[in-house]
Write an enzyme that holds these catalytic residues in place. Structure first.
Site, PDB file in Angstrom:
ATOM      1  N   HIS A 289      -2.262 -28.044 -34.722  1.00 53.56           N
ATOM      2  CA  HIS A 289      -3.061 -27.580 -33.577  1.00 53.56           C
ATOM      3  C   HIS A 289      -3.861 -26.339 -33.987  1.00 53.56           C
ATOM      4  CE1 HIS A 289       0.807 -25.273 -33.133  1.00 53.56           C
ATOM      5  NE2 HIS A 289      -0.096 -24.292 -33.154  1.00 53.56           N
TER       6      HIS A 289
HETATM    7  C1  T46 Z   1       1.825 -21.768 -33.755  1.00 46.07           C
HETATM    8  C2  T46 Z   1       2.899 -22.128 -34.687  1.00 46.07           C
HETATM    9  C3  T46 Z   1       2.974 -21.253 -35.882  1.00 46.07           C
HETATM   10  C4  T46 Z   1       6.904 -22.366 -25.353  1.00 46.07           C
HETATM   11  O1  T46 Z   1       7.305 -22.776 -24.266  1.00 46.07           O
HETATM   12  N1  T46 Z   1       6.631 -21.036 -25.531  1.00 46.07           N
HETATM   13  C5  T46 Z   1       6.204 -20.545 -26.712  1.00 46.07           C
HETATM   14  O2  T46 Z   1       5.945 -19.332 -26.816  1.00 46.07           O
HETATM   15  C6  T46 Z   1       5.971 -21.443 -27.789  1.00 46.07           C
HETATM   16  C7  T46 Z   1       5.466 -20.946 -29.122  1.00 46.07           C
HETATM   17  C8  T46 Z   1       6.248 -22.776 -27.600  1.00 46.07           C
HETATM   18  N2  T46 Z   1       6.705 -23.218 -26.410  1.00 46.07           N
HETATM   19  C9  T46 Z   1       7.043 -24.636 -26.249  1.00 46.07           C
HETATM   20  C10 T46 Z   1       5.852 -25.565 -26.291  1.00 46.07           C
HETATM   21  C11 T46 Z   1       6.429 -26.824 -26.875  1.00 46.07           C
HETATM   22  O3  T46 Z   1       6.957 -27.605 -25.817  1.00 46.07           O
HETATM   23  O4  T46 Z   1       7.856 -25.020 -27.344  1.00 46.07           O
HETATM   24  C12 T46 Z   1       7.576 -26.335 -27.744  1.00 46.07           C
HETATM   25  C13 T46 Z   1       7.241 -26.409 -29.221  1.00 46.07           C
HETATM   26  O5  T46 Z   1       5.995 -25.785 -29.456  1.00 46.07           O
HETATM   27  P1  T46 Z   1       4.950 -26.283 -30.539  1.00 46.07           P
HETATM   28  O6  T46 Z   1       5.030 -27.751 -30.692  1.00 46.07           O
HETATM   29  O7  T46 Z   1       3.636 -25.721 -30.237  1.00 46.07           O
HETATM   30  O8  T46 Z   1       5.555 -25.606 -31.866  1.00 46.07           O
HETATM   31  P2  T46 Z   1       4.868 -25.515 -33.280  1.00 46.07           P
HETATM   32  O9  T46 Z   1       5.928 -25.109 -34.253  1.00 46.07           O
HETATM   33  O10 T46 Z   1       4.093 -26.720 -33.609  1.00 46.07           O
HETATM   34  O11 T46 Z   1       3.818 -24.304 -33.121  1.00 46.07           O
HETATM   35  C14 T46 Z   1       4.257 -22.999 -32.897  1.00 46.07           C
HETATM   36  C15 T46 Z   1       3.371 -22.348 -31.859  1.00 46.07           C
HETATM   37  O12 T46 Z   1       3.355 -23.122 -30.677  1.00 46.07           O
HETATM   38  C16 T46 Z   1       1.960 -22.190 -32.344  1.00 46.07           C
HETATM   39  O13 T46 Z   1       1.275 -21.310 -31.491  1.00 46.07           O
HETATM   40  O14 T46 Z   1       0.777 -21.274 -34.155  1.00 46.07           O
HETATM   41  O15 T46 Z   1       4.186 -22.233 -34.091  1.00 46.07           O
END
Ligand code: T46
Length: 378
Positions: A289
């Site tokens: 993303h």
């Molecule tokens: C990024 C990389 C390095 C929340 O509810 N609050 C939060 O602050 C975050 C970060 C995530 N979430 C929820 C949203 C999703 O349902 O946690 C779940 C997993 O998030 P995501 O799929 O976005 O995780 P990554 O590891 O793909 O990405 C994360 C960050 O979201 C993103 O901003 O830059 O780590």
């Protein structure tokens, strides 16, 4: 800074003189049109002279009050026409009151005064535009756009260098973290926002550049001042940067290592959120993303993680494999994280609260977004 104030005052005086010249020219034209053209044989130009003198005195008075006030409240260029109209309107009303109340305002002088102010309005508006362009042309001795650079002490050298590469003449530096120095690379360092606003106000510079900073760190009133003065507030930004995280180790390894990051100094954005990813297996892939707003600082205090970055044109991989290494990511970068070692920990400091709407999770949409962004920045 003293130079700016003197320069600003001279500039201001030049506009007052210009106003007076316009007023006299407008009066001469009005007297000629009304008195001569309409065959007012009883009255000549000489009869009109006292009125011209009173008009000049009132004009100087109004100019002094108005311009001073406008300097204080920062002149809004967009309102140039209204400003001139106000200025002339007040002068006109004042003079009319004098002419009527003293019962000395013969028909010829009232009509001529009315005509003179109408012509004056057109003259002043045109002359101001021309004079401003002349001043601007003189100031641009180097032929390059003049700029103020806002940055932090960590990024200042890089920022100056980047702007020089863009052939921009950096005139002042504003450091977010106020250092006790007056000059960097022979460029004056501005210490307060007030001084920054005064530089903007006196039109010493044509652009404001922010380097390595999140735009949210620029105070609202400065953004408004730039907008009012029709100054471009640009981000000359890197989209990512690897930084050294200060790490202290003692000679005896049993004490381990201590790493630290300092807000404003090391982190060029306000921190609104901190999160970390743990309990991971090797070859885990996450991310996929980009962010529209969120600036982040990533570090890996334990293990090894590859961060694959994509700006829509090319890909780069940064490996986070030691606690002393940080990665700043500005918005508009597609990222993928690949865990190279199980148990590796990814820590993130973010400039925004969590907002799912601010994510771009579709790659085609991201490419379209970044192309649009690039076009807008040209
Ligand atoms: C990024 C990389 C390095 C929340 O509810 N609050 C939060 O602050 C975050 C970060 C995530 N979430 C929820 C949203 C999703 O349902 O946690 C779940 C997993 O998030 P995501 O799929 O976005 O995780 P990554 O590891 O793909 O990405 C994360 C960050 O979201 C993103 O901003 O830059 O780590």
């Amino acid at each position: 800074m003293k130079y700016d104030v003197i320069h600003g005052r001279l500039r201001y005086i030049s506009f007052v003189i210009l106003n007076l010249l316009c007023l006299f020219a407008a009066n001469t034209a009005a007297a000629w049109i009304y008195l001569e053209k309409n065959n007012f044989k009883r009255y000549g130009f000489d009869d009109y002279k006292p009125v011209m003198i009173i008009m000049a005195v009132i004009d100087v008075g109004v100019a002094l009050c108005f311009n001073t006030l406008q300097r204080v409240y920062r002149r809004r260029k967009r309102r140039e026409l209204i400003k001139n109209l106000q200025h002339i309107g007040i002068s006109f009303v004042t003079l009319s009151v004098i002419l009527f109340s003293l019962r000395q305002g013969a028909e010829y002088s009232r009509v001529t005064v009315f005509l003179a102010y109408g012509i004056d309005y057109v003259f002043i508006t045109g002359a101001h535009v021309i004079w401003r362009e002349v001043l601007r042309a003189f100031r641009r001795e180097s032929g390059r756009p003049t700029a103020l650079l806002m940055t932090t002490d960590r990024f200042v050298d890089e920022g100056v260098e980047e702007l020089r590469k863009l052939n921009i003449d950096v005139k002042y530096i504003y450091l977010l973290k106020n250092l006790n120095i007056n000059e960097i690379d022979k460029l004056p360092v501005i210490k307060t926002w007030e001084e920054t606003a005064s530089v903007i106000c006196w039109e010493e510079i044509e652009r404001v550049y922010i380097y390595g900073l999140d735009h949210q760190m620029v105070p609202e009133y400065l953004v408004n001042a730039c907008r009012d003065m029709r100054l471009k507030l640009d981000l000359v930004d890197f989209n990512y940067r690897i930084i050294d995280v200060k790490t202290i180790k003692t000679e005896d390894p049993k004490y381990g290592a201590l790493s630290f990051l300092e807000g404003k100094r090391d982190i060029p954005f306000p921190i609104r959120r901190v999160y970390w990813i743990t309990e991971t297996e090797a070859d885990l892939h996450r991310g996929f993303h980009a962010h529209k707003m969120n600036c982040q600082l990533l570090y890996c205090p334990y293990g090894k993680i590859d961060i694959i970055l994509d700006d829509g044109k090319k890909k780069t991989t940064v490996t986070l494999d030691e606690p002393g290494k940080g990665l700043i990511l500005m918005p508009g970068l597609w990222r993928e994280m690949v865990w190279q070692q199980s148990g590796s920990v990814l820590c993130v400091l973010a400039s925004e609260y969590y907002d799912a709407e601010e994510y771009i999770r579709n790659y085609d949409e991201f490419v379209a977004y970044s192309n649009k962004y690039r076009e807008a920045g040209k």
